[in-house]
Structures are given as structure tokens and as C-alpha cells.
Scaffold this motif. Sequence first.
Motif, PDB file in Angstrom:
ATOM      1  N   LYS A  68      76.857  73.849  38.808  1.00  0.00           N
ATOM      2  CA  LYS A  68      76.321  74.459  37.465  1.00  0.00           C
ATOM      3  C   LYS A  68      76.920  73.517  36.316  1.00  0.00           C
ATOM      4  CE  LYS A  68      75.866  79.288  38.203  1.00  0.00           C
ATOM      5  NZ  LYS A  68      76.263  80.832  37.930  1.00  0.00           N
ATOM      6  N   MET A  69      75.931  72.823  35.348  1.00  0.00           N
ATOM      7  CA  MET A  69      76.444  71.992  34.385  1.00  0.00           C
ATOM      8  C   MET A  69      76.213  72.540  33.061  1.00  0.00           C
ATOM      9  SD  MET A  69      75.007  68.290  33.758  1.00  0.00           S
ATOM     10  CE  MET A  69      75.944  67.472  35.134  1.00  0.00           C
ATOM     11  N   SER A  70      77.242  72.243  32.400  1.00  0.00           N
ATOM     12  CA  SER A  70      77.149  72.864  30.736  1.00  0.00           C
ATOM     13  C   SER A  70      77.287  71.923  29.735  1.00  0.00           C
ATOM     14  CB  SER A  70      78.157  73.984  30.652  1.00  0.00           C
ATOM     15  OG  SER A  70      79.493  73.086  30.639  1.00  0.00           O
ATOM     16  N   LEU A  71      76.650  71.873  28.709  1.00  0.00           N
ATOM     17  CA  LEU A  71      76.723  70.949  27.710  1.00  0.00           C
ATOM     18  C   LEU A  71      76.923  71.743  26.551  1.00  0.00           C
ATOM     19  CD1 LEU A  71      73.428  68.856  28.585  1.00  0.00           C
ATOM     20  CD2 LEU A  71      75.558  68.168  28.748  1.00  0.00           C
ATOM     21  N   MET A  72      77.676  71.350  25.732  1.00  0.00           N
ATOM     22  CA  MET A  72      78.301  71.911  24.426  1.00  0.00           C
ATOM     23  C   MET A  72      78.618  71.068  23.366  1.00  0.00           C
ATOM     24  SD  MET A  72      81.207  75.042  24.553  1.00  0.00           S
ATOM     25  CE  MET A  72      82.296  74.068  25.449  1.00  0.00           C
ATOM     26  N   ALA A  73      78.359  71.767  22.184  1.00  0.00           N
ATOM     27  CA  ALA A  73      78.831  71.103  21.001  1.00  0.00           C
ATOM     28  C   ALA A  73      79.850  72.173  20.342  1.00  0.00           C
ATOM     29  CB  ALA A  73      77.806  70.876  19.861  1.00  0.00           C
ATOM     30  N   ALA A  74      81.027  71.757  20.339  1.00  0.00           N
ATOM     31  CA  ALA A  74      82.289  72.670  19.892  1.00  0.00           C
ATOM     32  C   ALA A  74      82.889  72.477  18.683  1.00  0.00           C
ATOM     33  CB  ALA A  74      83.176  72.895  20.956  1.00  0.00           C
ATOM     34  N   ASN A  75      83.059  73.414  18.039  1.00  0.00           N
ATOM     35  CA  ASN A  75      84.044  73.445  16.866  1.00  0.00           C
ATOM     36  C   ASN A  75      83.448  72.612  15.729  1.00  0.00           C
ATOM     37  OD1 ASN A  75      86.063  75.133  18.235  1.00  0.00           O
ATOM     38  ND2 ASN A  75      86.707  73.257  19.199  1.00  0.00           N
ATOM     39  N   PHE A  76      82.196  72.974  15.385  1.00  0.00           N
ATOM     40  CA  PHE A  76      81.626  71.975  14.336  1.00  0.00           C
ATOM     41  C   PHE A  76      81.840  72.600  13.007  1.00  0.00           C
ATOM     42  CE2 PHE A  76      79.143  69.379  17.456  1.00  0.00           C
ATOM     43  CZ  PHE A  76      78.709  68.445  16.478  1.00  0.00           C
ATOM     44  N   PRO A  77      82.250  72.143  11.922  1.00  0.00           N
ATOM     45  CA  PRO A  77      82.333  72.588  10.714  1.00  0.00           C
ATOM     46  C   PRO A  77      81.147  73.057  10.141  1.00  0.00           C
ATOM     47  CG  PRO A  77      82.828  70.424  10.383  1.00  0.00           C
ATOM     48  CD  PRO A  77      82.631  70.512  11.972  1.00  0.00           C
ATOM     49  N   VAL A  78      81.150  74.346   9.570  1.00  0.00           N
ATOM     50  CA  VAL A  78      79.915  74.734   9.028  1.00  0.00           C
ATOM     51  C   VAL A  78      79.585  74.533   7.743  1.00  0.00           C
ATOM     52  CG1 VAL A  78      79.957  76.865  10.497  1.00  0.00           C
ATOM     53  CG2 VAL A  78      81.094  77.282   8.565  1.00  0.00           C
ATOM     54  N   ASP A  79      80.396  73.924   7.033  1.00  0.00           N
ATOM     55  CA  ASP A  79      80.190  73.578   5.499  1.00  0.00           C
ATOM     56  C   ASP A  79      79.370  71.975   5.790  1.00  0.00           C
ATOM     57  OD1 ASP A  79      82.416  71.960   6.711  1.00  0.00           O
ATOM     58  OD2 ASP A  79      83.570  71.940   4.915  1.00  0.00           O
ATOM     59  N   SER A  80      79.602  71.202   6.479  1.00  0.00           N
ATOM     60  CA  SER A  80      78.894  70.019   6.665  1.00  0.00           C
ATOM     61  C   SER A  80      78.420  69.535   7.883  1.00  0.00           C
ATOM     62  CB  SER A  80      80.046  68.795   6.202  1.00  0.00           C
ATOM     63  OG  SER A  80      81.015  68.754   7.452  1.00  0.00           O
ATOM     64  N   ASP A  82      79.841  67.905  10.102  1.00  0.00           N
ATOM     65  CA  ASP A  82      80.083  66.491  10.467  1.00  0.00           C
ATOM     66  C   ASP A  82      80.844  66.397  11.517  1.00  0.00           C
ATOM     67  OD1 ASP A  82      80.644  63.946  10.316  1.00  0.00           O
ATOM     68  OD2 ASP A  82      81.556  63.796   8.375  1.00  0.00           O
ATOM     69  N   ILE A  83      80.474  65.579  12.544  1.00  0.00           N
ATOM     70  CA  ILE A  83      81.181  65.400  13.864  1.00  0.00           C
ATOM     71  C   ILE A  83      82.702  64.852  13.546  1.00  0.00           C
ATOM     72  CG2 ILE A  83      80.551  63.186  14.542  1.00  0.00           C
ATOM     73  CD1 ILE A  83      80.160  64.342  17.280  1.00  0.00           C
ATOM     74  N   ASN A  84      82.783  64.118  12.688  1.00  0.00           N
ATOM     75  CA  ASN A  84      84.427  63.381  12.482  1.00  0.00           C
ATOM     76  C   ASN A  84      85.089  64.173  11.388  1.00  0.00           C
ATOM     77  OD1 ASN A  84      82.910  62.516  10.128  1.00  0.00           O
ATOM     78  ND2 ASN A  84      82.825  60.456  10.569  1.00  0.00           N
ATOM     79  N   GLN A  85      84.627  65.333  10.926  1.00  0.00           N
ATOM     80  CA  GLN A  85      85.467  65.917   9.852  1.00  0.00           C
ATOM     81  C   GLN A  85      86.752  66.441  10.385  1.00  0.00           C
ATOM     82  OE1 GLN A  85      83.010  68.411   6.929  1.00  0.00           O
ATOM     83  NE2 GLN A  85      84.871  69.687   6.968  1.00  0.00           N
ATOM     84  N   GLU A  86      86.660  67.176  11.668  1.00  0.00           N
ATOM     85  CA  GLU A  86      87.785  67.977  11.990  1.00  0.00           C
ATOM     86  C   GLU A  86      87.943  67.258  13.462  1.00  0.00           C
ATOM     87  OE1 GLU A  86      89.121  70.297  10.391  1.00  0.00           O
ATOM     88  OE2 GLU A  86      87.601  70.553   8.658  1.00  0.00           O
ATOM     89  N   ALA A  87      89.427  67.317  13.470  1.00  0.00           N
ATOM     90  CA  ALA A  87      89.725  66.872  14.830  1.00  0.00           C
ATOM     91  C   ALA A  87      89.531  67.767  16.099  1.00  0.00           C
ATOM     92  CB  ALA A  87      91.510  66.737  14.744  1.00  0.00           C
ATOM     93  N   MET A  88      88.999  68.935  16.040  1.00  0.00           N
ATOM     94  CA  MET A  88      88.779  70.006  16.955  1.00  0.00           C
ATOM     95  C   MET A  88      87.227  69.806  17.351  1.00  0.00           C
ATOM     96  SD  MET A  88      90.520  73.327  15.611  1.00  0.00           S
ATOM     97  CE  MET A  88      89.866  74.268  16.735  1.00  0.00           C
TER      98      MET A  88
END
Length: 437
Positions: A68-80, A82-88
Amino acid sequence: MKACKYLLLLVLGAGVAIVNAKTVHEGLTLNEAVDMAIAADPWLTGSRHTQAALTDEATAAGTLPDPKMSLMAANFPVDSFDINQEAMTQLSVGISQMFPRGDTLALAQRKKLELALQQPLLREDRRARVTATVAQLWLDTYNAQESIRLIEKDRALFEHLVDATQASYATAVGSARQQDVIRAQLELTRLEDRLTTLRQGQETAQMRLSEWIGSRAGDRLAAALPTGSPAGPVPTQGSEQERYELLNHHPTLLALDKRIEATETDIELARQKYQPEWGLTAQYGYRDRDPTGRDRADLFSVGVTFDLPLFTANRQDKDVSAAIGHAEALRTEKQLLIRRLMASLETASVQLARLDERYALYIDRLLPQMAEQAEASLAAYNNDDGDFAEAVRARIAELNARIEALAIAVERQKTIAQINYLLVRASSDAAQPMQDF
């Protein structure tokens, strides 16, 4: 008076000659009927497809489950967002693979193959059953056909007999009486009734035979009765062990052995549930640069999962107990099948011995004696020392004896067909996985 009696003598003598004349008619033989039935039996085709399906299922059952393969976008900031805003924040891809418990895959594959190996044995049993069934139906049809032939020959005799007695009675020259005329007409009517009954039986047997060979069931059968014999030794008073030795290679017993092997594999499969099921997971996470432009390290995760079969009393223990119970039930079924086959063989063997005795009695003594009695009654009537009714009864008794001898011969062949089914032995290559394909 003497002239009419001599006419009666000629009529009866001609009838005897006609009955004793041997004519051979070509027709549908028993072997041809059996070959057609086996060639057209859809059950055999279905069994081949079942074997192919089980073989394919065995391959599938022995293969690991799909990863089984999984693709996930994790810990995105909900205010922006922006993928490079937060280290997580990261984009990750993962793959996981489950590994079944213990030897589950190999055992599941083995079970399917054991069930597949059952099919060639079932096909051998089916061919033997079809042979015995078609033989029974063919012989029923043959018995009716040949009984009709015997009676039709005597019907011509009785038709002439009616004419002779009517002529003798009408001229008042012979000794024929009115009751002789009525008796001759009555016996002719009885023959007609017997012919109607036999034709009904013949048509019924033909309709049943048509289930196996189609429209050819309506063809005239070969005039010669097959002279088959048992395919092996027939124990008339043998021990139970001797009968078992004759039957233990029967296809239906060996096919049941394959089912028992499959249920024993089920026991091993149930025992695998005491072992944990393992899973391996690997995940790679991509992180963009931070707001100042510095690179962030990507992340890699790996993990192992497994279950803990700790509470086994109501699950694993019961699964194993149930699998053992199913296996024991099948072993009991095999014992019952062996008993049934042994009883059938013993019954058929005794019946064949008695039919042989009766047939020898008819051929060696009874039929010749009946013929002598008919001739003696006719001679007595012609010499004014007997009556017409006695001559007719003797002639009818001879006809009945011939029909009964035919019935015994047919029943003997039917019994031999049943014995041959019971004595059939599985061929050495019957357990090959894809035999008959």
C-alpha cells in the motif's frame, strides 16, 4: 377333423421355427451409447474448469498481498498554506507491506492445490458412474425391445391360430369348439396388452436414456446382448478386509482423501493464527526551504507493526477446534462411504451368483423342458388325447419362459455393470494437477 389338426400343427410348428430363428440386426451398441454419453457430459467440462480455477487460486493464495502506498501533505499552516512557512510542513510518500502469519501463504496455496487434485479423481468416478447409469438404461430399453420381438413373433402364431380354430369351428368338420375360438382370441388380446405395456416401458427407458445421448436413444438397439464380465474378482463370501482391499483405490474414496488433506491443512492454517502478523512501513517526507532561504533536511521514517494474539481462548483456540472437528467429520463420512461401497459390492456379488444359477437353470433345463411340454401338448391334441386349452397354455408358458430368461440375462448384465463401477480403480496419474487439459 384330421386336416384341421394338421393345419394347427403346421401353424404351431411354424411359430416355433420363427421364434428359434436367429437374426442379427445392426443397431446402437452399449459401448457406443456409453462413449456418446461420456463425450457429451457437461459435468466433466465443468470439473476441468473447476480444477483450472483452483490451480489459479493456489497461485494467488501463495502470493504476498499488494503493498500500500500513501501520499500526504502534512502540517500545512492554515493561515497561509505556505509550504516553507513552518519547519513541520512536508510532502510525504510512504509504502507499507503486510506479511501474513507464519506459513499462511504456503498452507493456503497447498490447500487449493489439494482441492484441485480432487477433480481428476472425481472425473474418473463420474465416467464410471455414467458408464453404469447408461448401461442400466440401455439394458432396460434392450429388455423391452427384445421382449416385444419375442411376443410379436408369437402374435403372428396366435393370429394364425385364431384363423385356424375359426375355420375348424365354422366348417364343423374339426373338433374345434366355440370355447377354443374364444380362448385363442383371448390369448391374442392378452398378447396385445403385453405389447402395449412393453412399448410403454421401452419408451420410458428411451426418454431416460435420451438425457445422456440425445436423439440417438430412439434408435433400434443392437440385437446381441453384451456378454460383459466383472472387471475383477467378485468376493461372494470373502472377508471384510478382502472387500476393502478391492475398494480402497476407488476414485470417490481417493477424492475424499484429498478433501480430508485439505481440512488437515485448514488445521495448520488455524494454528498459524497464534503467530503475529507483521507489517513494514517506510515513508519519505520532503520539506521546502525556510523563509530565509536555508535548506531544510528531508525526513525518512521506517516502522514495523505486528499484532499481539494474547486473548486466544475465544478466537484462535476455537478456530483450531473447529478445523479439527471438520476434519473428523470428513473421516467419519469416509467410513460411511466405505461401508456403503462394501455393502453394495457384497449385495451385487450375491445377486450375480444367484442370477448365474438361475440363467444356467433356464438354459440347461427349463427352456428345453418347456419346449418339450409344448410339443407334447400339441401332439396329444392332434391325437385326440388332449384339449386345445392345454396346448395353448403350454405354448404361452414357453413364451413366458423365454421372456423370463431374457430378463435374467439382462439383470445379470445390469448387476455386472454395477459391480464394475464398484471395482473401478483410479489411474496412477489421476492426481496430476492439470490432467485431462
